[in-house]
Scaffold this active site. Structure first.
Site, short mmCIF file in Angstrom:
data_model
loop_
_atom_site.label_atom_id
_atom_site.label_comp_id
_atom_site.label_asym_id
_atom_site.label_seq_id
_atom_site.Cartn_x
_atom_site.Cartn_y
_atom_site.Cartn_z
N GLU A 111 0.84 -1.23 0.18
CA GLU A 111 -0.20 0.17 -0.08
C GLU A 111 0.76 1.19 -0.12
O GLU A 111 2.12 1.60 0.92
CB GLU A 111 -1.05 -0.51 1.09
CG GLU A 111 -1.17 1.16 1.58
CD GLU A 111 -2.46 1.07 2.39
OE1 GLU A 111 -2.21 0.50 3.56
OE2 GLU A 111 -2.96 2.03 3.39
N ASP B 145 -0.84 -0.91 6.59
CA ASP B 145 -0.42 -0.29 6.92
C ASP B 145 -1.60 -1.12 8.04
O ASP B 145 -2.35 -1.32 7.51
CB ASP B 145 -1.11 1.09 6.83
CG ASP B 145 0.35 1.81 6.15
OD1 ASP B 145 0.93 1.42 6.54
OD2 ASP B 145 -0.26 3.07 5.94
N ASP C 96 -3.96 -0.42 10.12
CA ASP C 96 -5.06 0.95 10.52
C ASP C 96 -5.66 0.73 10.05
O ASP C 96 -6.71 -0.39 9.05
CB ASP C 96 -4.55 1.70 10.18
CG ASP C 96 -4.41 2.50 8.91
OD1 ASP C 96 -4.50 1.84 7.93
OD2 ASP C 96 -3.55 3.86 8.91
N ASP D 58 -7.68 1.87 7.55
CA ASP D 58 -7.50 2.08 5.80
C ASP D 58 -6.57 0.47 5.24
O ASP D 58 -7.12 0.50 4.69
CB ASP D 58 -6.00 3.76 5.68
CG ASP D 58 -7.48 4.59 5.66
OD1 ASP D 58 -8.61 4.03 5.49
OD2 ASP D 58 -7.06 5.59 4.71
#
Ligand code: 0RA
Length: 645
Positions: A432, A508, A510, A512
């Protein structure tokens, strides 16, 4: 309940083949593996016996409980395992059933036995792999009890009082020396299978109770579906817009093969045909599925020709797959002696089943179309659109190919390829963001690790047509990098051409990141499914925290470990600093290599799909049109902290 005379066998019918030593020596040979999957397989093995009782018409209620001590209890109201003395062995039949491999009367061909199918190793295997196993039997007005340790009789059969009911209650505690990875039962994994069994067997109610859960309401689910496969299809399409008032339902029996099917068209572009033989999910399809496909194509084609619907509308030629775009269907057949073939033994081979399904579906579908001309017209129009989109996709595919040829070697520009070429030893990281991609490129071992940075959000393939999907730049880059092509046809996708045997999604830690991961998985699930089925897909697990004390750096992947490390440092009166990684980009190349990419130290999660119906439901709910089911899904599953995907 209807009594089935044929199933009224006693101890003498039970055949004895082998002891349980072998099971403990080579557990994986009997239950597949000794990880989480094998552990949960134990439950299925016991529940399958209760379902067999239901199929024979003797049982309509099953209670599955996860107990606080880590054991499982499965209770049914069947006839109860027979207790009379086995004529040759001179021990109670129940002892034979529970201690001898392959005992349990499953050699009776007249009843359809789940346990005679795919796994069918018998409940004795569960006994062999449990440190404690107890059976309580209600039969002939008496309660009988017996217990075992690792398959060896601990207390022989005794009677303990009177009862008015019949049934079997089995409790087992899995042996942690066998199941070394985990002995923790997961509510969601069990729930999915129990729900599926309840859809496929509308005569039974299955209760699932988790006594570990303090909130009583959260820890209990009851599955009972009067509508059977019809309810299954509605459930699968809950998050989709449908094109029909209710699923089409077809039921019949040809030459001793009962056939049941429900189907419905929806606004998605995926084919969702789930098939079962004796309650076993036949993921590789087989004769029953080809029978269904042939009937569907023939019936719809006939109807369209007869009513001049296709000719007036379109110039494209229609192929079999066009009839299945946006189709959700569940096909369930019962076969007395199923022949399972294929790589994972989930492909039905019995040739007589094809015509049984084809005849049943063809006749009744014709009838439905005649009686529902409006829906029929809608279906045909959808099929024509599918054919047109397929034609557009073919052109888009050619364009992708041509473009990559024009740009030189044919590989996407932002791919940092590895130097060795043997796919078996190569891996590609789908990363990403460009900055994390940069760190990964510098940190990697370039001989066997390739990096493909992906920018921004990936297209949601759940809501896009195939031609749009193929126009997406990130998706194009993945397709060319992987080398397999894309799609469902044999010529469209070829897993043999895969350039990397490990495809690792690195996002990541998180919200997102997890969204992007789900978008990627949806794409791979819908359009490159064999990559998942063949075990090529992985998820990288970057750490959440870095704890620095002087020159010493440690990483933590969860809060518990972080706290332990901190306490340790405090005890040793060290100065330290804790930082939370917000994204992959915050790690320098060395740190990224050390924690997430070095095969010696990293942890990769392999992506596996336990239940295709479950995966379909998950992706359609997370990525589909309807907001309410999505919210509910996330709320339900967030209590388990992490989705099991
Ligand atoms: C062998 C023979 C019969 C039933 C069963 C086993 C049986 C096993 C299990 C395991 C869990 N629940 C079960 N219920 C039944 C036939 C019984 C008869 O002939 O009466």
């Amino acid at each position: 309940m209807a009594k089935d005379k044929r199933a009224d066998y006693k101890a003498s019918n039970i055949q004895v083949l082998e002891g349980l030593e072998a099971v403990r020596k080579r557990p994986a040979m009997y239950i597949g593996d000794t990880g989480q999957r094998g552990l949960h397989h134990l439950i299925n093995e016991v529940v399958d016996n209760s379902i067999d009782e239901a199929l024979a018409g003797h049982c309509d209620h099953i209670i599955v409980s996860i107990n606080t001590d880590g054991s499982m209890t499965i209770e049914d109201n069947g006839r109860g395992i027979p207790v009379d003395k086995h004529p040759k062995l001179g021990i109670p039949a129940v002892e034979v059933v529970l201690t001898k491999l392959h005992a349990g009367g499953k050699f009776d061909k007249d009843t359809y036995k789940v346990s005679g199918g795919l796994h069918g190793v018998g409940v004795s295997c569960v006994n062999a792999l449990s440190t404690l196993f107890t059976a309580e039997i209600h039969r002939d007005k008496k309660i009988y009890k017996m217990s075992f340790e690792r398959g060896i009789t601990k207390t022989p059969l005794t009677t303990e009082g009177k009862t008015d009911r019949t049934g079997t209650i089995i409790t087992f505690l899995p042996d942690s020396t066998i199941f070394t990875q985990t002995v923790e039962f997961k509510f969601n994994i069990i729930a999915e299978r129990m729900r599926e069994l309840a859809f496929l067997n509308p005569q039974v109610t299955i209760e699932l109770i988790d006594y570990r859960e303090e909130d009583e309401e959260l820890g209990k689910e009851i599955y009972h579906y009067e509508g059977g496969v019809r309810d299954f299809v509605k459930y699968l399409d809950e998050a989709r817009e449908t094109h029909m008032p209710a699923p089409i339902y077809i039921e019949g029996e040809v030459e001793g093969v009962p056939v049941e099917m429900a189907m419905q068209y929806n606004s998605s572009y995926a084919e969702n045909v789930h098939s079962y033989v004796n309650n076993i999910n036949t993921r590789e399809g087989g004769t029953h599925v080809s029978g269904f496909r042939r009937a569907l194509t023939r019936s719809l084609k006939n109807y369209a020709d007869k009513n001049n619907i296709i000719k007036s509308n379109s110039k494209v030629s229609i192929s079999g797959e066009d009839f299945r775009e946006g189709l959700t269907a569940v096909l369930s057949v019962k076969v007395a002696e199923p022949q399972f073939e294929g790589q994972t033994k989930t492909k039905l081979g019995n040739s007589e089943v094809q015509s049984a399904v084809e005849v049943t579906v063809y006749d009744q579908l014709n009838e439905y179309l005649e009686q529902n001309p409006k829906t029929a017209k809608k279906i045909i129009e959808k099929v024509v659109l599918a054919a047109e989109a397929r034609e557009a996709a073919r052109k888009a595919r050619q364009l992708v190919q041509r473009k990559s040829v024009m740009s030189g070697g044919g590989l996407p520009g932002k791919l940092a390829d590895c130097s060795i070429k043997d796919p078996e030893h190569c891996e590609v990281y789908l990363v990403e963001g460009d900055s994390a991609g940069g760190s990964a490129k510098m940190g990697r071992n370039r001989s066997f690790q390739a990096i493909l940075p992906l920018r921004g959000k990936i297209l949601n393939v759940e809501k896009a047509k195939i031609n749009k999907i193929l126009e997406n730049k990130e998706i194009q880059a993945m397709i060319t990098a992987l080398g397999t092509g894309v799609g469902h046809g044999e010529e469209d996708f070829d897993v043999e051409r895969l350039r990397y045997h490990k495809i690792i999604i690195m996002t990541d830690a998180d919200v997102d990141g997890s969204h992007i991961r789900t978008l990627l998985l949806t794409f791979f699930y819908r359009y490159m499914r064999p990559l998942i089925d063949n075990g090529h897909m992985y998820i990288a697990t970057p750490p959440l925290y870095r704890i620095t004390a002087g020159k010493n750096i440690e990483y933590a992947w969860d809060d518990d470990t972080r706290d332990k490390l901190i306490n340790d440092l405090k005890k040793r009166k060290k100065k330290f600093d804790v930082s939370r990684y917000k994204g992959l980009g915050e790690m320098n190349p060395e740190q990224l290599w050390e924690t997430t990419m070095d095969p010696e130290t990293r942890t990769l999660q392999q992506v596996t799909i336990e239940s295709a119906a479950g995966a379909d439901k998950m992706f359609s709910t997370l990525m589909g049109d309807e907001v309410a089911p999505r919210r509910e899904f996330i709320e339900r599953n967030s209590k388990y902290a992490k989705l099991d995907i």
